[in-house]
Structure formats: C-alpha cells, structure tokens
Design a protein around this motif. Structure first.
Motif, PDB file in Angstrom:
ATOM      1  N   ILE A 237       0.833  -1.200   0.000  1.00  0.00           N
ATOM      2  CA  ILE A 237       0.000   0.000   0.000  1.00  0.00           C
ATOM      3  C   ILE A 237       0.871   1.255   0.000  1.00  0.00           C
ATOM      4  O   ILE A 237       0.621   2.210  -0.746  1.00  0.00           O
TER       5      ILE A 237
ATOM      6  N   GLY B 286       2.288   1.674  -3.417  1.00  0.00           N
ATOM      7  CA  GLY B 286       1.268   2.145  -4.338  1.00  0.00           C
ATOM      8  C   GLY B 286       1.002   3.630  -4.199  1.00  0.00           C
ATOM      9  O   GLY B 286       0.829   4.346  -5.201  1.00  0.00           O
ATOM     10  N   ARG B 287       0.964   4.108  -2.994  1.00  0.00           N
ATOM     11  CA  ARG B 287       0.744   5.537  -2.762  1.00  0.00           C
ATOM     12  C   ARG B 287       1.915   6.363  -3.291  1.00  0.00           C
ATOM     13  O   ARG B 287       1.723   7.457  -3.840  1.00  0.00           O
TER      14      ARG B 287
ATOM     15  N   ALA C 136       1.574   6.496  -6.982  1.00  0.00           N
ATOM     16  CA  ALA C 136       0.519   7.459  -7.315  1.00  0.00           C
ATOM     17  C   ALA C 136       1.012   8.889  -7.166  1.00  0.00           C
ATOM     18  O   ALA C 136       0.675   9.764  -7.974  1.00  0.00           O
TER      19      ALA C 136
ATOM     20  N   THR D 243      -5.735   6.798 -13.366  1.00  0.00           N
ATOM     21  CA  THR D 243      -5.885   5.447 -12.824  1.00  0.00           C
ATOM     22  C   THR D 243      -4.671   4.623 -13.228  1.00  0.00           C
ATOM     23  O   THR D 243      -4.162   4.755 -14.342  1.00  0.00           O
TER      24      THR D 243
ATOM     25  N   THR E 110      -4.872  -4.481  -8.024  1.00  0.00           N
ATOM     26  CA  THR E 110      -5.979  -3.545  -7.842  1.00  0.00           C
ATOM     27  C   THR E 110      -5.815  -2.383  -8.809  1.00  0.00           C
ATOM     28  O   THR E 110      -4.795  -2.268  -9.502  1.00  0.00           O
ATOM     29  N   THR E 111      -6.811  -1.511  -8.861  1.00  0.00           N
ATOM     30  CA  THR E 111      -6.727  -0.272  -9.623  1.00  0.00           C
ATOM     31  C   THR E 111      -6.583   0.891  -8.646  1.00  0.00           C
ATOM     32  O   THR E 111      -7.385   1.032  -7.717  1.00  0.00           O
ATOM     33  N   TRP E 112      -5.572   1.702  -8.864  1.00  0.00           N
ATOM     34  CA  TRP E 112      -5.304   2.853  -8.013  1.00  0.00           C
ATOM     35  C   TRP E 112      -5.930   4.104  -8.631  1.00  0.00           C
ATOM     36  O   TRP E 112      -5.612   4.462  -9.765  1.00  0.00           O
TER      37      TRP E 112
ATOM     38  N   THR F 214      -5.615   7.563  -8.643  1.00  0.00           N
ATOM     39  CA  THR F 214      -4.520   8.410  -8.168  1.00  0.00           C
ATOM     40  C   THR F 214      -4.945   9.833  -7.825  1.00  0.00           C
ATOM     41  O   THR F 214      -4.243  10.523  -7.097  1.00  0.00           O
TER      42      THR F 214
ATOM     43  N   LEU G 282      -7.427   6.492  -2.949  1.00  0.00           N
ATOM     44  CA  LEU G 282      -5.996   6.320  -2.719  1.00  0.00           C
ATOM     45  C   LEU G 282      -5.670   5.963  -1.277  1.00  0.00           C
ATOM     46  O   LEU G 282      -4.775   5.161  -1.016  1.00  0.00           O
TER      47      LEU G 282
ATOM     48  N   PRO H 229      -7.585   1.064  -0.618  1.00  0.00           N
ATOM     49  CA  PRO H 229      -6.544   0.015  -0.570  1.00  0.00           C
ATOM     50  C   PRO H 229      -6.424  -0.686   0.779  1.00  0.00           C
ATOM     51  O   PRO H 229      -6.350  -1.920   0.817  1.00  0.00           O
TER      52      PRO H 229
END
Length: 254
Positions: free
Chosen positions: A200, A203-204, A207, A216, A222-224, A226, A232, A236
C-alpha cells in the motif's frame, strides 16, 4: 527468433532450493541464447527489488533483459523460445509480461489478461488470451525490456519489493512506448499473496510520482485512483483487510 539475440535472465534468489528447481526447468528450454544472472539475497543483502535489479544491470550483456521470479516454471521445452519470439517482434516495446491489466478498468479478476497458470495446484484466472495484448501494466513474475531501455531508465529509488514492473510500464508509456502481455506456456506456482502494508505504501508513492499523468493505474492486484483521496487512502487498506480475511478463511480470490 534470431539466433544472435542474447537474453539476460535475471532473478533474485532467497531460497536456494527454489532457484535450483528453476535452473532445472530453464536448462530444458531449447532455442534461446541466454545468460543467467543470479542475485543472491538469502541474507537480505538488498532492501529492495529495484536496488537488486539495478546491481544486475551493470553485469547484463543481453539485448533483452528478462526479470523473473525463481518460482516460475516452463511447461514444455519450447515455452521460453515461443514467448520471446513474440517479444522481439514488438517494434514499440516498453515492457512485455505474461500477465497484466489494461488501462481504465474497474478492477476484477476477469479484467486481468494472461495465459499462464498460477498457484499450486495450478489453475487459470483472469481473461485468457491467445495473442499479444496491449496493457497498461504487467505483473512482476516475468517481464522483459530491451537493454537499451533499461540503461536509459534504470529502476527508481523506491524502497521495498512491490510494483517495480508497474513503475517501469508507466515510465515506458511516458517515453512513448507500449506495454504488452504475451501468450506463454508457463506456471507461476506462487500463491500470489503479495498484498501487505508495504504494498500500500509503495502504491501511494507510485501514485504520488505518476498520478498527474495517469488518473488510474491498473495492476494485477488492484486499480489505483490516483486523483481521488478516498480511492488512494481508504480503499486500498480496506481491500487489504478483506484479502487477509479471505486468506485466513482459505478462500483463494484475487
């Protein structure tokens, strides 16, 4: 596939037995001119996949670099040759993989595109493909880039063990290239349970760095969203909690 094309096969090794089984499967492959680069990490020599792979870029001599998990297996003696023959035909190649996700999708396992089998016992998931398919990002289990692209765009400074292929895919798109999933007869026998808090956080950070270019970011996990703080920062962790609950209950879901 041209016989004079050299492939550098690069893998990070934490468990020697898994690596030796991978080598056995690789040695059975025919028609591929390759060098194998082992990155030893059995004593946590590296704190991130990106740092480990960058160390291999200095050694790799191949025209194409293959980054592969050591728990990948080839299902017949021509599996690798047939997969790479498709890769070398891609003139606008950014990153090619064996599993991935198209752009701007509402994430569900049916939106993933692949042809390989996963887990043990092996099974398919996602949308099965029989031709090269354009995607936004690919999975980390197996991905290929040209050496020239890697030299121009080495892996970033983001720490940890997640989304490094995803990030390379985004960089490739910003560089005017395209990413693809290729049909492949391979088996990734990992359970694929890669979601954790570090995922996570990574991912952030992805983004934060690339969100102004991609509203996106679709991945095999998964789909973020952004540019949506709810998507966001709240969704998650909720997905992670649900995933961990499924795992505790013995339910295999993506």
């Amino acid at each position: 596939m041209q016989e004079n094309v050299l492939f550098s096969i690069i893998t990070i090794v934490n468990k020697e037995k898994v690596y030796q089984d991978f080598k056995k499967s690789l040695k059975e492959q025919e028609g591929v001119n390759y060098e194998l680069i082992k990155i030893a990490n059995d004593n946590n020599q590296f704190d991130s996949a990106r740092t480990a792979y960058n160390s291999a870029l200095e050694k790799a001599k191949g025209d194409y670099l293959i980054f592969i998990h050591p728990d990948m297996r080839f299902l017949d003696k021509n599996s690798l040759q047939d997969a790479l023959a498709q890769v070398v035909e891609l003139k606008d190649l950014g990153v090619a993989g064996v599993a991935g996700c198209p752009d701007k999708v509402h994430h569900h396992k049916s939106t993933l595109v692949t042809s390989i089998v996963h887990d043990n016992p092996p099974h398919h998931f996602g949308k099965l493909i029989d031709k090269v398919t354009e995607v936004q990002t690919v999975d980390e289990c197996f991905f290929v880039m040209k050496r020239s692209f890697c030299k121009k765009h080495p892996f970033s400074s983001i720490q940890g063990w997640h989304m490094y292929a995803v990030e390379q895919c985004l960089i490739a798109l910003l560089d005017g290239k395209k990413n693809y999933v290729i049909p492949a007869r391979m088996w990734h026998y990992s359970t694929g349970n890669s979601e954790n808090w570090q995922y996570i956080q990574t991912g952030r950070e992805i983004a934060r760095r690339y969100g102004k270019y991609f509203p996106t970011i679709s991945t095999t996990i998964t789909t973020w969203e952004t540019q949506n703080w709810i998507g966001l920062f709240i969704i998650p962790p909720l997905k992670l909690a649900k995933h961990n609950l499924w795992r505790k209950l013995g339910i295999n879901k993506k």
